[in-house]
Design an enzyme around this catalytic site. Structure first.
Site, short mmCIF file in Angstrom:
data_model
loop_
_atom_site.label_atom_id
_atom_site.label_comp_id
_atom_site.label_asym_id
_atom_site.label_seq_id
_atom_site.Cartn_x
_atom_site.Cartn_y
_atom_site.Cartn_z
N CYS A 2 34.39 -24.64 3.32
CA CYS A 2 34.02 -25.18 4.62
C CYS A 2 33.43 -24.09 5.49
O CYS A 2 33.28 -22.94 5.09
CB CYS A 2 35.25 -25.78 5.31
SG CYS A 2 36.14 -26.97 4.31
N GLY A 76 38.40 -22.25 2.61
CA GLY A 76 38.90 -21.67 1.37
C GLY A 76 39.83 -22.59 0.62
O GLY A 76 39.77 -23.82 0.78
N ILE A 291 21.11 -19.79 -15.85
CA ILE A 291 19.71 -19.55 -15.51
C ILE A 291 19.08 -18.74 -16.62
O ILE A 291 19.62 -17.71 -17.05
CB ILE A 291 19.59 -18.79 -14.16
CG1 ILE A 291 20.00 -19.70 -13.00
CG2 ILE A 291 18.19 -18.25 -13.96
CD1 ILE A 291 19.06 -20.87 -12.76
#
Length: 638
Positions: A2, A76, A291
């Site tokens: 958050c 968290g 990736i």
């Protein structure tokens, strides 16, 4: 995961402007797009943006205790919250949600400032207690979650998850801190507790700050530190068995979620170990994200695929073009202050990919620091043997002279690049390690800065950051000392900052099992001989993972998450680099020596020297200034 924001009047009970509080909260919408709310009473304003992970229906914030006298905004995860609930209920506390956030308010009521000692997780929170007229802030032990704050001249405390939250307040002193500039050009980031602005600070890892209205503002308090005792003399077999079990426990705690969950998989040891452990704990295929690069020199995707195939993961791969440099301004805006780790580009891309498939991703970050994985650690230990064989009074003049006269040979094979080694041997251990990790070393920074800016620094050197931490290290072992330094500096200022901003830009929560503080404490108890053996780093970790991972993953050379900066600056970014580095934005600050900027650009683009890392550092500073016009308009010397 958050975003939090807030205001607290440390002196009186003034009403805060709701429009200001809304701007502060909305500027971090990306951190929590699911919900947002603000609570205000005289002298207090709390804001929260929510990314729903646990207790999706009733975990809204700000969250209160039973009678509404204690309120918290929290970013968290408290991984052991389910263990704390029955203990707090036995003390008479009543829970109305299933969220880990509610544990914080009741733990505060039960244990006060020591509540943080009971939390296992990554966290940053601000808590208001009306009955005690106290405001309490805390940050987790390893600094996974960020927390910025400023104490303004009128007695207002302003805080937030990102520096951009504080920048919404008109009272923030946005003048550049010269010491922060020195730290940035040495390290590539501004080290805790400093920020780029004179008026703002970072709460350091494992720190709390408790302010009681009307009383003097205390200094932040440290509640934890890692101790490298090195006195746990297990056999290799026992150490590998216990490490495997401790990793399983850490991963298990981080797999608790009510949303899709997965992991990053680079093909390196750390992320592969996390994925292998997840697979052993999950009844379903693990979601993994990688990736790939179209440049083979930077591409690790084949090793990631080995692990994905072995554990039959649901594997997602995207190929990034080697000329993926369009993110420069995006990153400058994202990080709020200068930040020069170019691996932020692929990190941003892998978070972007992961968010298409999961809301929570586990990472392998933190393993190199705790288990001795960096190649520079082995180099430092070799240098330490040479330093130990010769008195400092002999070493300093001898190797100092050699370091000055020996030519810089970026183009030569590594065995002939002795200049940096000579310079390191002329220093003590802390100075030498600082020299090793500096992007622009002392002589380069002296040349980079203008005479007027050097005067403003008044002799300050970023080395003082390392010396301050070394004084608290309580570690005579050479490996333990530099592990401690990296845990306090590079891990927090570079790695954790990179991952937090890149993940939050895509509303993705990243969890870090190798940074579990209990695991870190245990690893710090192991002798250094179990971490580096000969030329093999992470020795005990690799031995523990041999039954779970192929040797091609465990024992290949470390690649890192790199991008081809040197080629970019001689090719597709050639003109942009010259324009940015030699343009008016930097010139107007009065910070830089233009002749040295011209030398770096010309020498790099001609191929005479490889200045890619220093030039990227300058380029990102220029991008920071352009993205913060109110800063660039004010010369540093003001």
């Amino acid at each position: 995961m958050c975003g939090i924001a807030g205001l607290f009047d440390t002196r009186n009970k003034r009403d805060f402007d709701p429009a200001l509080m809304k701007r502060m909260n909305d500027i971090q919408f990306h951190r929590g797009p699911d919900e947002g709310d603000i609570y205000q009473e005289p002298g207090v304003a709390l804001g929260h943006r929510r990314l729903s992970i646990i207790d999706l229906s009733t975990g809204q914030q700000p969250l209160f205790n039973e009678d509404g006298s204690v309120a918290v905004v929290f970013n968290g995860e408290i991984y052991n919250y389910q263990e704390l609930v029955p203990e707090l209920e036995a003390l008479g506390h009543v829970f109305h949600t299933r969220s880990d956030t509610e544990v914080i308010v009741h733990a505060w009521e039960a244990w006060g400032e020591d509540c943080v000692q009971r939390f296992r997780g990554m966290f940053a929170f601000g808590l208001w207690d009306r009955n005690r007229q106290s405001f309490f802030m805390a940050r987790d032990r390893l600094g996974v979650k960020p927390l910025y704050y400023a104490l303004l001249d009128d007695g207002t405390l302003v805080f937030g998850s990102e520096l951009k939250v504080l920048m919404q307040h008109p009272g923030l002193d946005r003048r550049i801190d010269p010491h922060a500039v020195e730290e940035y050009f040495a390290l590539g980031y501004v080290a805790e507790p400093r920020t780029i602005f004179r008026g703002a600070r970072k709460l350091q890892p494992a720190e709390t700050l408790c302010i009681r209205r009307g009383e003097p503002i205390p200094a932040p308090r440290t509640y934890w530190d890692v101790q490298y005792s090195l006195d746990n003399h297990l056999t290799l077999a026992d150490a590998t068995a216990e490490l495997t079990e401790r990793l399983r426990e850490s991963v298990r705690l981080r797999m608790i979620a009510e949303v899709p969950l997965g992991a990053f998989l680079s093909g390196g040891v750390d992320s592969s170990a996390v994925v292998a452990t997840m697979a052993g704990l999950s009844g379903e295929p693990v979601n993994t994200c990688s990736i790939a690069f179209d440049d083979p020199a930077f591409n690790e995707s084949a090793f990631a695929q080995m692990v994905a195939d072995r554990y039959k993961t649901r594997h997602f791969v995207e190929t990034v073009k080697s000329d993926d440099f369009d993110l420069i301004d995006t990153l400058a805006a994202l990080y709020d202050e200068p930040y020069a780790d170019s691996s932020a580009i692929p990190t941003y891309r892998v978070c972007q990919l992961a968010r298409k498939h999961v809301t929570v991703a586990l990472s392998g970050d933190g393993g190199d620091e705790s288990m001795g994985g960096y190649r520079r650690y082995r180099m430092h230990l070799m240098e330490e043997k040479m330093r130990g064989a010769m008195p400092f009074g002999v070493r300093k003049p001898l190797f100092g002279l050699l370091g000055k006269v020996y030519p810089k040979a970026d183009w030569a094979p590594r065995v002939f690049r002795a200049k940096t080694t000579f310079q390191a041997l002329a220093r003590d251990s802390v100075q030498a390690y600082f020299h090793t990790v500096s992007i622009l070393r002392d002589d380069m920074r002296r040349n980079l800065f203008s005479a007027s800016f050097r005067k403003e620094l008044a002799g300050y050197n970023a080395l003082e950051v390392f010396q301050r931490h070394a004084a608290n290290a309580n570690a005579d072992d050479p490996l333990a000392l530099i592990q401690y330094l990296d845990t306090k500096t590079y891990l927090v200022g570079d790695i954790n900052t990179k991952v937090d901003r890149a993940s939050m830009a895509h509303s993705l929560e990243v969890r870090e099992p190798l940074m579990d503080h209990k695991l870190v404490e245990w690893l710090a108890s192991l002798p250094s001989s179990l971490k580096i053996k000969g030329q093999e780093g992470k020795f005990v970790f690799k031995k523990a993972m041999e039954p779970l991972l192929p040797d091609d993953v465990l024992y290949r050379p470390k690649m890192g998450f790199a991008v081809p900066l040197a080629r970019w600056f001689r090719g597709p970014l050639k003109a942009r680099l010259r324009e940015a580095v030699l343009g008016s934005t930097l010139a107007d600050t009065g910070i830089f020596n233009r002749a040295y900027l011209e030398h770096m650009v010309d020498a790099h683009q001609s191929g005479a020297r490889d200045y890619s890392a220093p030039l990227w550092t300058v380029l990102m500073f220029e991008a920071f200034l352009r993205n913060n016009s109110r800063v660039s308009a004010v010369p540093v010397s003001v």
